[in-house]
Design a protein around this motif. Structure first.
Motif, short mmCIF file in Angstrom:
data_model
loop_
_atom_site.label_atom_id
_atom_site.label_comp_id
_atom_site.label_asym_id
_atom_site.label_seq_id
_atom_site.Cartn_x
_atom_site.Cartn_y
_atom_site.Cartn_z
N SER A 119 -14.99 37.28 -9.07
CA SER A 119 -16.40 37.13 -8.72
C SER A 119 -17.31 38.03 -9.55
O SER A 119 -18.52 37.82 -9.61
CB SER A 119 -16.61 37.41 -7.23
N ARG A 167 -21.59 29.58 -3.22
CA ARG A 167 -21.56 29.88 -4.65
C ARG A 167 -21.69 28.60 -5.47
O ARG A 167 -21.26 27.53 -5.04
CB ARG A 167 -20.25 30.59 -5.03
N LEU A 221 -22.62 31.45 -13.23
CA LEU A 221 -22.28 31.66 -11.82
C LEU A 221 -23.52 32.05 -11.06
O LEU A 221 -24.28 32.93 -11.50
CB LEU A 221 -21.22 32.74 -11.70
N ASP A 244 -24.95 33.09 -7.09
CA ASP A 244 -24.65 33.42 -5.68
C ASP A 244 -25.89 33.15 -4.83
O ASP A 244 -27.01 33.25 -5.31
CB ASP A 244 -24.27 34.90 -5.55
#
Length: 408
Positions: A51, A382, A406, A408
């Motif tokens: 992550s 996510r 990515l 969040d």
């Protein structure tokens, strides 16, 4: 997931030839796992990150095709290729080691040519609801001396150890599949041979055909995509450019999505390419505008590159332009993520990126990418998006890079 994810981080994925004005087809993939993300690359590499974007493992070989499909399965990740062997592999989630592999080309045959469209292709893969099986659709295309299109395809059920529990073979082109604990629904978008139905539903345990269905319309184009839900099946029809809800009694409702319309002296249409359904309704996503005569046009279908939300009763919940072609969609529950690649007729880089929808309410998130967005995943709050570079033929400037984004 919050309605407006804000933390956007990227990871470099290395070198890749840029896309052009027209789409090159799928050549990357991504899936989210517990606490991490796995990307499948155009050169056959599979790479995992945690992550915090730290690389966990990398599996690469020189003789692989592009990794075009990924999905978590048991305690690992399934990877499907478009390449000479059309390989399916199961990677250990912790180490990336290949625990088993299967060459679909052994069933489909070797490619007639080395060009991308002729390569054996894992078109889709889905774990069963209990994750005890994985269902895979693979195909290979060739053109006969008289110009006729031919396909060979196989739909498989694999157990945890990579053993084929059952298979069915056809001479049609599977475009997608969906599965739950009891059913496997397979969509066929081209049926030039003896296989007629655009949709078949198989028993997940045995592979026996439980249902056949074909949308109305002439020609070999049939079904672009299918989604299973507790109350029925949802179908994106390439035959008549509608979206369908099917129950045990037949068609419950149908909505016009890309139906032919007149634009000046031309009649144009748009294919419904994607569908996702769950209890709150369904989302369809359409593709490019095409004329009924030929392939080139200056006209635009009013519903091209459009996400359409439909309530369980068949009433439209929302209509939203996504901005460009979507190679795939990703979904979890009522959330649908649409990666947006180029609009090859207009070539507007401001449209590249990601759109996220709630089935009942429409768009809840949007982000832009300099390059084209070609693959996406959504899981537990996510988002992951693969961006690929693009160089338009009438621009000359390379935009974007090969990277994993990515959020969040």
């Amino acid at each position: 997931m919050s309605s407006q994810p804000t933390t956007d981080r990227s990871v470099d994925l290395g070198a890749i030839s840029p896309n052009g004005s027209r789409q090159l087809g799928r050549r990357s993939s991504v899936c989210l796992t517990d606490g991490g993300v796995v990307a499948g690359l155009a050169d056959g590499t599979v790479v995992a990150f945690d992550s915090d974007r730290r690389e966990l493992w990398r599996d690469e070989h020189d003789d692989r095709g592009s990794v075009v499909a990924l999905a978590p399965f048991i305690d690992g990740v399934l990877a499907g290729e478009r390449g000479a062997s059309g390989e399916l592999r199961f990677h250990d989630r912790e180490t990336g080691d290949v625990r088993w592999r299967y060459r679909t080309a052994d069933d489909l045959g070797a490619p007639q040519r080395g060009t991308r469209f002729h390569l054996p292709f894992v078109a889709d893969l889905k774990p069963s609801g209990d994750r005890e099986r994985a269902f895979v659709a693979a195909r290979r295309y060739e053109r006969a001396d008289d110009g006729a299109r031919n396909f060979r395809s196989v739909v498989y059920a694999f157990d945890r150890e990579g053993t084929v529990e059952w298979r069915i073979e056809t001479d049609a082109s599977p475009s997608s599949l969906d599965a739950d604990g009891e059913r496997v629904a397979v969509a066929f978008n081209r049926c030039p041979g003896s296989h007629d139905p655009g949709l078949i539903v198989l028993d997940a345990q045995t592979g026996d055909v439980r249902r056949r269905w074909d949308p109305p319309g002439d020609g070999e184009r049939r079904v672009g995509n299918v989604a299973l839900a507790a109350d029925g099946l949802y179908v994106a029809s390439h035959a008549d450019y509608r979206g369908y809800c099917l129950d045990d009694d037949g068609v419950r409702w149908a909505v016009a999505l890309g139906r032919p319309v007149e634009r000046g002296s031309e009649t144009v249409y748009a294919y419904p390419n994607h569908v996702h359904a769950e209890a709150s309704g369904v989302v369809f996503v359409t593709g490019n505008t095409y004329p009924e005569d030929g392939r080139e046009t200056d006209a635009r279908h009013p519903n091209e590159h459009t996400a359409v939300g439909v309530a369980p009763d068949g009433e439209r919940a929302f209509v939203d332009r996504v901005g460009g072609f979507a190679h795939e969609i990703a979904a979890e529950g009522s959330r649908v993520a649409v990666p947006v690649a180029q609009h090859f007729r207009e070539r507007d880089p401001d449209r590249h990126g990601l759109r996220v929808y709630e089935i009942a309410n429409g768009r809840v998130h949007s982000q832009s990418t300099p390059g084209v967005a070609t693959a996406a995943a959504v899981r537990a709050g996510r988002l992951a998006v693969v961006e690929e570079p693009v160089t338009y033929h009438d621009g000359g400037e390379q935009r974007g890079a090969y990277r994993l984004r990515l959020t969040d």
